[in-house]
Design a protein around this motif. Sequence first.
Motif, PDB file in Angstrom:
ATOM      1  N   ALA A   4      -1.764   6.241   8.460  1.00  0.00           N
ATOM      2  CA  ALA A   4      -1.022   6.433   9.714  1.00  0.00           C
ATOM      3  C   ALA A   4      -1.718   5.670  10.823  1.00  0.00           C
ATOM      4  CB  ALA A   4      -0.933   7.919  10.074  1.00  0.00           C
ATOM      5  N   GLU A   9       2.132   4.135  16.968  1.00  0.00           N
ATOM      6  CA  GLU A   9       3.336   4.915  17.254  1.00  0.00           C
ATOM      7  C   GLU A   9       3.495   5.131  18.762  1.00  0.00           C
ATOM      8  OE1 GLU A   9       3.484   8.523  14.991  1.00  0.00           O
ATOM      9  OE2 GLU A   9       3.088   7.505  13.078  1.00  0.00           O
ATOM     10  N   ASP A  33      11.823   9.000  10.623  1.00  0.00           N
ATOM     11  CA  ASP A  33      10.932   9.293   9.496  1.00  0.00           C
ATOM     12  C   ASP A  33       9.748   8.337   9.396  1.00  0.00           C
ATOM     13  OD1 ASP A  33      12.504  11.433   8.748  1.00  0.00           O
ATOM     14  OD2 ASP A  33      13.754  10.226   7.399  1.00  0.00           O
ATOM     15  N   HIS A  34       9.783   7.249  10.151  1.00  0.00           N
ATOM     16  CA  HIS A  34       8.638   6.332  10.150  1.00  0.00           C
ATOM     17  C   HIS A  34       7.453   6.916  10.938  1.00  0.00           C
ATOM     18  CE1 HIS A  34      11.636   3.214   8.985  1.00  0.00           C
ATOM     19  NE2 HIS A  34      10.601   2.705   8.360  1.00  0.00           N
ATOM     20  N   THR A  36       4.706   9.886  12.177  1.00  0.00           N
ATOM     21  CA  THR A  36       3.962  10.943  11.488  1.00  0.00           C
ATOM     22  C   THR A  36       4.007  12.276  12.219  1.00  0.00           C
ATOM     23  OG1 THR A  36       1.956  10.131  12.585  1.00  0.00           O
ATOM     24  CG2 THR A  36       2.369   9.374  10.332  1.00  0.00           C
ATOM     25  N   ARG A 102       5.862   0.648  10.635  1.00  0.00           N
ATOM     26  CA  ARG A 102       6.698   0.497   9.441  1.00  0.00           C
ATOM     27  C   ARG A 102       5.847   0.399   8.180  1.00  0.00           C
ATOM     28  NH1 ARG A 102      10.210  -4.568  10.080  1.00  0.00           N
ATOM     29  NH2 ARG A 102       8.251  -5.521   9.444  1.00  0.00           N
ATOM     30  N   ALA A 105       4.240   3.770   7.216  1.00  0.00           N
ATOM     31  CA  ALA A 105       5.229   4.649   6.588  1.00  0.00           C
ATOM     32  C   ALA A 105       5.474   4.230   5.141  1.00  0.00           C
ATOM     33  CB  ALA A 105       6.533   4.616   7.380  1.00  0.00           C
ATOM     34  N   ARG A 108       2.568   5.429   3.124  1.00  0.00           N
ATOM     35  CA  ARG A 108       2.622   6.874   2.882  1.00  0.00           C
ATOM     36  C   ARG A 108       3.604   7.224   1.772  1.00  0.00           C
ATOM     37  NH1 ARG A 108       2.592   6.916   8.496  1.00  0.00           N
ATOM     38  NH2 ARG A 108       4.806   7.456   8.644  1.00  0.00           N
ATOM     39  N   LYS A 109       4.719   6.506   1.742  1.00  0.00           N
ATOM     40  CA  LYS A 109       5.713   6.778   0.707  1.00  0.00           C
ATOM     41  C   LYS A 109       5.167   6.422  -0.670  1.00  0.00           C
ATOM     42  CE  LYS A 109      10.629   6.293  -0.259  1.00  0.00           C
ATOM     43  NZ  LYS A 109      11.926   5.827   0.263  1.00  0.00           N
TER      44      LYS A 109
END
Length: 469
Positions: A4, A9, A33-34, A36, A102, A105, A108-109
């Motif tokens: 993150a 952000e 959803d991008h 945290t 981006r 994220a 993280r996925k």
Amino acid sequence: MRPASVEAEIAVLGGVYIDTDAALQMFASLTRDHFTRESHRLLFDAMHLLVKSGTAVDQVTLAEVLKDRGDYETVGGISFLASLMDAVPTAANAGYHVGIVRDRAHQRKVAALAEQLAQSPGDPALLAALREVPDARIGAERFRLMTDTDIQSLPPMEWLWEGVLPENSLAALIGPPEQGKSLLSLGLCFSAQTGTPYLDRKVRGGNAVCVAAGEGVSGLGSRTRAWKAANHYAGNIGAHFLTEPVMLADPTEVRHFVAAIRTLSEPPALIVIDTLARCYAGDENSTQDMSAFVAGADRLRTETGAAVLIVHHTNATGERERGNTALRGACDVMMLARKEGELITVSCEKMKDAPHFPKMHLRLVRVADSVVVFTAERAPAVNPDELTEKQAEILALLRTHFLENGATASEWLKSSGVPERTFYDARTALVRKGYVNAPEQPKGGRYTLTERGEVFVTAGCGDTADILR
């Protein structure tokens, strides 16, 4: 801990306050959803509502929407909204910050799927989901159609290197071997990093990254020392180097390289690829292979916002770049360097959106144990052995009084008994001509004789003035 970047952000959300284009860029590339933190997701939702309704996003309008939705206190109230403006003084790097959010994220996925696979190895659904991850951020929201009015409002072209290299452009510097291409690009890197003019043209300051995978890696240290000596720098100036190739036709390699670049505190202004051949795994004459390389270089440009300069060789005639013409077609700028007698001439072969710059006539001048590029008009004396009587006297003092440990600039100046301007001019010339080693540290560092300087002084049997007569 999952990947993150809270700072990125906040920078993205704060940029919406400053610039409508930053808002459009965020909503075109990101979803809630991008982000945290839930507070950041709620801010994103509120900003999205305002932009969709055509309402300006500011502290007052945003607070009203958050209050109506019952989210005002959850996000941190007025103190947090005010802090967003203070956190981001400019929206100039909005695209760079969007890319970081981006990418985190995306990471993280991947991490979440990897954890699930560790619990359920071989699960077909999870494996299929993992294969889909690289394309997860490529969807309809990525593209934003623009009107002709939008196009008219785009900012004008800005120069990284005045009149020669635009910001955020794709360029190539071509030439036969041993024509000074690597020296030219290295000097530009250092000028960008320090924000100093280069070859009598202004350069916008910013981080510089050089992929020095060419034939001259072994001489990179001496070239760096020489540039610093010639331009009165010592210690670390902040340029970054990678001494291994990045295969730009490989999307995975490019993604990893971009991720490494994003660890820098600020986005780069310039990325040099030296050379194309070392960062190329295919057939240079193949349209498909060269197009894949160009796509990688262009992705590097768009993901970082930097100007990308590719150093490449010419063909057997020395008139055009070696290999497929897809490179020339893609470049905004193409320059040709070649020797003409004692000079190096750099000519503009292509300039997409501005007039061609006039030919630059350059000269290589020996400095310390390497050479530095100067314009022919401003090049110092080409003969490195030619010292004035005063330079020779000041050089001799290093051996007479400071042979064992060298001298700081102030110690050496005091022992010389000459005016400061005379001393500093002589010191610069002695370093440039290879008689004196410049210290690594700018403050308190010690100057010492080189082997060349030792030979010069001792050859005079104590009277350096006699050597010059």
